[in-house]
Write an enzyme that holds these catalytic residues in place. Structure first.
Site, mmCIF file in Angstrom:
data_model
loop_
_atom_site.group_PDB
_atom_site.id
_atom_site.type_symbol
_atom_site.label_atom_id
_atom_site.label_comp_id
_atom_site.label_asym_id
_atom_site.label_seq_id
_atom_site.Cartn_x
_atom_site.Cartn_y
_atom_site.Cartn_z
ATOM 1 N N ASN A 198 0.813 -1.212 0.000
ATOM 2 C CA ASN A 198 0.000 0.000 0.000
ATOM 3 C C ASN A 198 0.849 1.265 0.000
ATOM 4 O O ASN A 198 1.784 1.365 -0.787
ATOM 5 C CB ASN A 198 -1.019 -0.073 1.144
ATOM 6 N N ASP A 241 -3.635 2.490 4.946
ATOM 7 C CA ASP A 241 -3.798 2.221 3.512
ATOM 8 C C ASP A 241 -2.859 3.154 2.734
ATOM 9 O O ASP A 241 -1.646 3.046 2.853
ATOM 10 C CB ASP A 241 -5.285 2.366 3.155
HETATM 11 C C1 BGC Z 1 -6.727 -2.572 -1.374
HETATM 12 C C2 BGC Z 1 -7.950 -3.285 -0.907
HETATM 13 C C3 BGC Z 1 -7.762 -3.705 0.526
HETATM 14 C C4 BGC Z 1 -7.373 -2.520 1.389
HETATM 15 C C5 BGC Z 1 -7.081 -2.966 2.792
HETATM 16 C C6 BGC Z 1 -6.485 -1.403 -0.473
HETATM 17 O O1 BGC Z 1 -5.368 -0.688 -0.906
HETATM 18 O O2 BGC Z 1 -6.869 -2.132 -2.721
HETATM 19 O O3 BGC Z 1 -8.188 -4.389 -1.731
HETATM 20 O O4 BGC Z 1 -8.932 -4.289 1.034
HETATM 21 O O5 BGC Z 1 -6.261 -1.840 0.831
HETATM 22 O O6 BGC Z 1 -6.253 -2.142 3.498
HETATM 23 CA CA CA Z 2 -4.369 1.668 -1.230
#
Ligand code: BGC
Ligand code: CA
Length: 294
Positions: free
Chosen positions: A150, A200
């Protein structure tokens, strides 16, 4: 912690998985993706118009402008150059063709290389990796054992890379070599608590503090990566806040993306703005999104 400034909803496209905001300074607009759209979107703050500008037959994890014009996108298995408005794609060689993974978030470093990582489609096993795509198009695996690759951010002096593997709830720091693009000495910079959801997407401000979107946490939060202290929390009326990025004429606007996926009917009824694009002026500025020099 400081009081939460007002968050404005600037577009309501009901994105299933809005992500990857990237400010295009030349055009004065925000590009972002709906990973499950799957599409690249463009928000113009002058008109308030938010439109899909390219649609795909596979998931798209991230979009960044190229220095020479046009864009680079992270598709399921690898990268492609994207021309707009034609939508023409020119694929680079696949990086990870396994059906169990896909590319997720990506961003350029200050030197113009593109970084993006893969995730387990089942969102639990550490079968993903973080890759660096150099301007010559060559892909280098930088770290393995990642479950959901992420957020990425670089310190202003280009000496530190911050990186998130969401299920670890941790923002990791690495020593970054700006000349070679090598990373070393991974350590935990900060960790979200159990009730905070998952970290994220992420960006960094002009004071070197990190802004982390909290998936399942309905907020973005500002952190000091040196002390692991949370400095501010901005509530967003969408439980799945996915990423954030500074933009606007003074880089004082923080754009925030969100998702509708994985929310039940009742939660969507309570948070109807899920999947919207938000904006807030947090009182601190960021810097430009970097472009791909290849
Ligand atoms: C992803 C998702 C995921 C989420 C969880 C996102 O960046 O694209 O699929 O559920 O992160 O942190
Ligand atoms: Ca993301």
């Amino acid at each position: 912690m400081t009081e939460s400034p007002a968050v404005e909803c600037v577009a309501q496209p009901q994105a299933r998985l809005g992500e990857g905001p990237c400010w295009h300074a030349g055009e004065g607009v925000l590009y972002w993706v709906d990973i499950l759209g799957p599409c690249v979107r463009r928000f113009d703050p002058r008109t308030g118009e938010d439109m899909p500008v390219a649609r795909f037959e596979e998931r798209v994890g991230a979009v960044v402008p190229r220095t020479q014009g046009g864009f680079l996108v992270a598709l399921e298995n690898g990268m492609a150059f994207l021309d707009l408005p034609s939508g023409r794609l020119e694929r680079l060689p696949p990086v990870d063709p396994r059906p169990t993974t896909r590319f997720n978030d990506g961003k350029c470093d200050p030197q113009g290389r593109f970084w993006a990582g893969t995730m387990d489609l089942g969102e639990k096993d550490p079968i993903g990796a973080l890759y660096r795509i150099d301007p010559d198009g060559a892909a280098h695996c930088m770290t393995e054992g990642v479950a959901i690759s992420n957020g990425l951010a670089w310190s202003a002096d280009s000496r530190t890379l911050y990186y998130i593997d969401s299920p670890t709830r941790t923002v990791r720091a690495y020593d970054f070599n700006p000349e070679t693009g090598a990373i070393s000495a991974p350590r935990a910079a900060l960790r979200l608590g159990e009730g905070d959801g998952f970290p994220d997407g992420m960006t960094i401000d002009a004071e070197g503090k990190l802004w982390v979107a909290q998936w399942g946490g309905a907020c973005v939060s500002r952190w000091d990566p040196d002390t692991a202290e949370r400095l501010a929390r901005i509530e967003v009326p969408a439980p799945h806040t996915t990423s954030c990025c500074f933009g606007g004429p003074d880089f004082g606007d923080l754009y925030i993306t969100s998702a509708r996926v994985d929310l039940d009917e009742e939660t969507l009824a309570r948070f109807p703005l899920s999947g919207s694009l938000f904006r807030v002026r947090p009182g601190v500025c960021g810097g430009p999104s970097h472009t791909f020099t290849g």
